[in-house]
Design a protein around this motif. Sequence first.
Motif, PDB file in Angstrom:
ATOM      1  N   THR A 205      -6.039  -9.785   1.696  1.00 14.61           N
ATOM      2  CA  THR A 205      -4.914  -8.944   1.266  1.00 14.61           C
ATOM      3  C   THR A 205      -5.105  -7.537   1.809  1.00 14.61           C
ATOM      4  N   HIS A 206      -3.995  -6.904   2.122  1.00 13.60           N
ATOM      5  CA  HIS A 206      -4.027  -5.538   2.661  1.00 13.60           C
ATOM      6  C   HIS A 206      -2.987  -4.711   1.899  1.00 13.60           C
ATOM      7  N   ILE A 207      -3.422  -3.578   1.420  1.00 15.13           N
ATOM      8  CA  ILE A 207      -2.553  -2.752   0.588  1.00 15.13           C
ATOM      9  C   ILE A 207      -2.159  -1.507   1.381  1.00 15.13           C
ATOM     10  N   VAL A 208      -0.869  -1.268   1.481  1.00 17.29           N
ATOM     11  CA  VAL A 208      -0.361  -0.134   2.259  1.00 17.29           C
ATOM     12  C   VAL A 208       0.468   0.757   1.351  1.00 17.29           C
ATOM     13  N   TRP A 209       0.241   2.046   1.442  1.00 20.26           N
ATOM     14  CA  TRP A 209       0.996   2.985   0.592  1.00 20.26           C
ATOM     15  C   TRP A 209       1.355   4.237   1.380  1.00 20.26           C
ATOM     16  N   GLY A 210       2.513   4.791   1.106  1.00 23.80           N
ATOM     17  CA  GLY A 210       2.829   6.125   1.609  1.00 23.80           C
ATOM     18  C   GLY A 210       2.100   7.142   0.739  1.00 23.80           C
ATOM     19  N   GLU A 211       1.445   8.066   1.379  1.00 28.26           N
ATOM     20  CA  GLU A 211       0.637   9.047   0.643  1.00 28.26           C
ATOM     21  C   GLU A 211       1.476   9.823  -0.367  1.00 28.26           C
ATOM     22  N   ASN A 212       2.750  10.025  -0.056  1.00 19.49           N
ATOM     23  CA  ASN A 212       3.612  10.863  -0.890  1.00 19.49           C
ATOM     24  C   ASN A 212       4.647  10.032  -1.644  1.00 19.49           C
ATOM     25  N   ASP A 213       4.243   8.867  -2.072  1.00 16.82           N
ATOM     26  CA  ASP A 213       5.166   7.974  -2.779  1.00 16.82           C
ATOM     27  C   ASP A 213       5.556   8.581  -4.123  1.00 16.82           C
ATOM     28  N   ASN A 214       6.834   8.866  -4.291  1.00 19.77           N
ATOM     29  CA  ASN A 214       7.330   9.441  -5.551  1.00 19.77           C
ATOM     30  C   ASN A 214       7.929   8.396  -6.485  1.00 19.77           C
ATOM     31  N   CYS A 220      -1.793   3.451  -7.615  1.00 22.03           N
ATOM     32  CA  CYS A 220      -1.662   1.994  -7.795  1.00 22.03           C
ATOM     33  C   CYS A 220      -2.294   1.229  -6.636  1.00 22.03           C
ATOM     34  N   ALA A 221      -2.404   1.872  -5.467  1.00 16.59           N
ATOM     35  CA  ALA A 221      -3.093   1.221  -4.342  1.00 16.59           C
ATOM     36  C   ALA A 221      -4.531   0.903  -4.760  1.00 16.59           C
ATOM     37  N   GLY A 222      -5.180   1.882  -5.401  1.00 17.12           N
ATOM     38  CA  GLY A 222      -6.553   1.676  -5.863  1.00 17.12           C
ATOM     39  C   GLY A 222      -6.631   0.604  -6.945  1.00 17.12           C
ATOM     40  N   LEU A 223      -5.646   0.562  -7.790  1.00 16.97           N
ATOM     41  CA  LEU A 223      -5.654  -0.443  -8.862  1.00 16.97           C
ATOM     42  C   LEU A 223      -5.471  -1.852  -8.296  1.00 16.97           C
ATOM     43  N   TYR A 224      -4.601  -1.964  -7.289  1.00 16.91           N
ATOM     44  CA  TYR A 224      -4.474  -3.271  -6.626  1.00 16.91           C
ATOM     45  C   TYR A 224      -5.779  -3.637  -5.916  1.00 16.91           C
ATOM     46  N   GLN A 232      -8.205  -4.562   1.644  1.00 16.88           N
ATOM     47  CA  GLN A 232      -8.293  -3.281   2.344  1.00 16.88           C
ATOM     48  C   GLN A 232      -7.109  -2.411   1.919  1.00 16.88           C
ATOM     49  N   VAL A 233      -7.279  -1.090   2.072  1.00 15.61           N
ATOM     50  CA  VAL A 233      -6.172  -0.177   1.753  1.00 15.61           C
ATOM     51  C   VAL A 233      -5.912   0.741   2.937  1.00 15.61           C
ATOM     52  N   THR A 234      -4.650   0.906   3.279  1.00 18.63           N
ATOM     53  CA  THR A 234      -4.268   1.925   4.257  1.00 18.63           C
ATOM     54  C   THR A 234      -3.255   2.854   3.604  1.00 18.63           C
ATOM     55  N   VAL A 235      -3.575   4.149   3.566  1.00 19.25           N
ATOM     56  CA  VAL A 235      -2.616   5.129   3.055  1.00 19.25           C
ATOM     57  C   VAL A 235      -2.040   5.880   4.251  1.00 19.25           C
ATOM     58  N   ILE A 236      -0.737   5.840   4.381  1.00 24.88           N
ATOM     59  CA  ILE A 236      -0.071   6.488   5.515  1.00 24.88           C
ATOM     60  C   ILE A 236       0.304   7.915   5.126  1.00 24.88           C
ATOM     61  N   GLY A 240       6.708   8.608   2.370  1.00 21.70           N
ATOM     62  CA  GLY A 240       7.150   8.271   1.013  1.00 21.70           C
ATOM     63  C   GLY A 240       6.960   6.804   0.678  1.00 21.70           C
ATOM     64  N   HIS A 241       7.866   6.304  -0.172  1.00 23.73           N
ATOM     65  CA  HIS A 241       7.706   4.977  -0.779  1.00 23.73           C
ATOM     66  C   HIS A 241       7.898   3.823   0.219  1.00 23.73           C
ATOM     67  N   SER A 242       8.621   4.079   1.315  1.00 23.92           N
ATOM     68  CA  SER A 242       8.966   2.970   2.220  1.00 23.92           C
ATOM     69  C   SER A 242       8.464   3.248   3.635  1.00 23.92           C
ATOM     70  N   PRO A 243       7.174   3.058   3.877  1.00 25.52           N
ATOM     71  CA  PRO A 243       6.626   3.353   5.209  1.00 25.52           C
ATOM     72  C   PRO A 243       7.331   2.557   6.307  1.00 25.52           C
ATOM     73  N   GLN A 244       7.783   1.345   5.981  1.00 23.99           N
ATOM     74  CA  GLN A 244       8.419   0.502   7.008  1.00 23.99           C
ATOM     75  C   GLN A 244       9.711   1.128   7.508  1.00 23.99           C
ATOM     76  N   ILE A 245      10.345   1.966   6.684  1.00 25.47           N
ATOM     77  CA  ILE A 245      11.574   2.648   7.103  1.00 25.47           C
ATOM     78  C   ILE A 245      11.272   4.075   7.561  1.00 25.47           C
ATOM     79  N   GLU A 246      10.391   4.741   6.828  1.00 23.47           N
ATOM     80  CA  GLU A 246      10.147   6.158   7.125  1.00 23.47           C
ATOM     81  C   GLU A 246       9.230   6.328   8.339  1.00 23.47           C
ATOM     82  N   LYS A 247       8.233   5.476   8.476  1.00 23.00           N
ATOM     83  CA  LYS A 247       7.332   5.560   9.635  1.00 23.00           C
ATOM     84  C   LYS A 247       7.122   4.158  10.210  1.00 23.00           C
ATOM     85  N   PRO A 248       8.187   3.590  10.796  1.00 24.90           N
ATOM     86  CA  PRO A 248       8.112   2.189  11.216  1.00 24.90           C
ATOM     87  C   PRO A 248       7.018   1.920  12.242  1.00 24.90           C
TER      88      PRO A 248
END
Lengths: 259, 411
Positions: A205-214, A220-224, A232-236, A240-248
């Motif tokens: 499993t890989h957990i991805v989060w936007g650093e500035n998720d409002n 919650c990335a750490g909790l998952y 693994q965790v990657t913080v972009i 914001g909340h939708s890295p796939q749209i904000e930083k595709p």
Amino acid sequence: MANFTEETISVAGGNLQVYKGGSGDPLLVLHGAGGNAGPRRYAQALAEKFTVYLPSHPGYGKSDRPGWVETMQDLACFYTWYQEQEGLENVRAIGFSMGGWLAAEMLSMTGHAFSKVMLVGAAGIKPNDGEITDIFIINPGQIRDLAYHDPSQVPEWDEMFGSDPTPEQTDQAESDREMAIRLTWRPYMHNPRLPAKLSRVSVPTHIVWGENDNLVPVECAGLYQQALSGSQVTVIPNCGHSPQIEKPDDFVQTALAFL
Amino acid sequence: MFLMRFTERAYVNYTEEDVRNSPNEAVRLTFSNSNFNPQEGHYLYNMYLDEYEYSEEVGFDGLMLNEHHNTPTCLGATMNLEAAILARNTKNSKIVLLGNPLPIFDNPIRLAEELAEIDMISGGRLVSGFVRGTGVESLATNTNPLHNRARFEEAHDLVIKTWTTPGPFRWEGDHYHFRVVNPFQTPIQKPHPPVWIPGTGSPETLVWCAERNYPYIFLETDPQGTQDMKSIYAETAREHGYEPGPENFGYLVRIHVQDTDEKAYDVGKGYMVGNIGVGRIPLPRDYASPVGYGSRSDDPRFLRLREQIRSDPFRVGGLDGAQYDSILDSKRWIIGSPDTVISQLREVLSFMRPGILAVWTNDGSISHEDTMRCLELMGQEVLPALREIGEELELTDPFQKEGVQPGLTRM
């Protein structure tokens, strides 16, 4: 760019709308509470390497809701049904936001749903310090303001948000919101028993989060990560909340490296 | 005609700026309770109860209470408590609760018990109304708005069964589950306290009421639209084998009276900060009517009616924005000297033909002194005149109706 087609299949007695495109091994993409935005740029890029399946959850988009789909656990049951029927078990998957929660519920129920799972800004676990934003007492405009860290860096902004929604789009958004209310009202956007059940999971499993998720706090990335051993965790950053749209581009790079 | 007195029991000690500074600039749901002063609350609750007791003294047949949550516009957060006090401190007036918001109760049996106690303490004077509650009630109590109507109907069925079927029995419904329903206390009125339903004309609720012969109390609805709503009720009633009359309908109107028209005009302005709140800032749609709260019926009759309700300038974006004078011109509020009020009410009653008139005597920033004078004049001049008009127009109320009394379950 890969061609996507829109098809309707019958699952569990109702119609399911699925966007499908690309070639290669199957990749199941589970959308968030806001609804299915279709094959955006990130999905096109992933379709270069995978056959991307992007269904609209029951009650969303043009998909019917079988009357028994009332909770996230019901939705997970529905999707294992879909996977079995379509020969899509043991596949790669990405879940965004509420779709991440959905993927996590499925992981907690069966070891043969997925071969690898990426959770992106996933709801489902209650933060310790912050709160998951209550999107049901703010309006769609306010949700959008919170969802994106910097609209100027969203390449598809004009296409997605540049013009006022048509009456049909407004109706669709309302009916999508209604389904989100049905699924996630109480406890809001999380399942208190989920973390304990995730200890059964053995697939990567890989957990991805936007650093500035409002919307869903980055803690919650750490909790998952705690709940999913070996994840693994990657913080972009600046996202914001939708890295796939904000930083595709950053998102696709991270996804391809993992998947 | 049944005459009952109503006020929302407002709290107005805050400013427009306080509202502007609140989340979503909302005066309900998220307007911080740090703006509330319980010392002032002590004074207000007692003052409002005094006014209700005086209302009985001047001759009202009923004392009507309502309930809202997370809002300064209505201090009745647990209306049953006020009702219990009035049950003890009054002797003759009916205590009319319009109403308990059923969907927000996770334990309707407790509600059935509270209402039974009120009915017994009052010697059988309870009228037990029920409502779905506004969206704010759903949000304040974390009740899923999608289930609002289903919970309303199931909780109603459970309360009625609790009152009318000897226990113990078991209840396994869709939303409520009880292993032993057997509250020892039951209402004094048999088969149960009458049920009246207030509302702004939701067609599904009209049909639901007509199926049960429950009087429907129109809350300040547009008079023309009300005729259509009444015909939906009547159509359903006929399908169920009875002809509805004035005894099946009520109408709520703000009616304020002072010694002169000029004085009443000045005092009546206090209504403007009543249920809209100080600053009159419209409530966000997601508070008032969250997605899923309204139904999606595609019956053309219903759609037409819903459109009519939505376009009533007085109601939607209307009352918040409407000017005082235009409200008075539309005769939706009746404000003046006793003579003025009586003559305007004759018109309203002739057209609307309600058997129940809910008189919203004061609200917002109208002072206690002005309210007491208003009530006194009501008792001396207005109520006697209304009773005569009621006789003349044959506006039978539910308690005067011979045979089956509306408000008692038919189904």
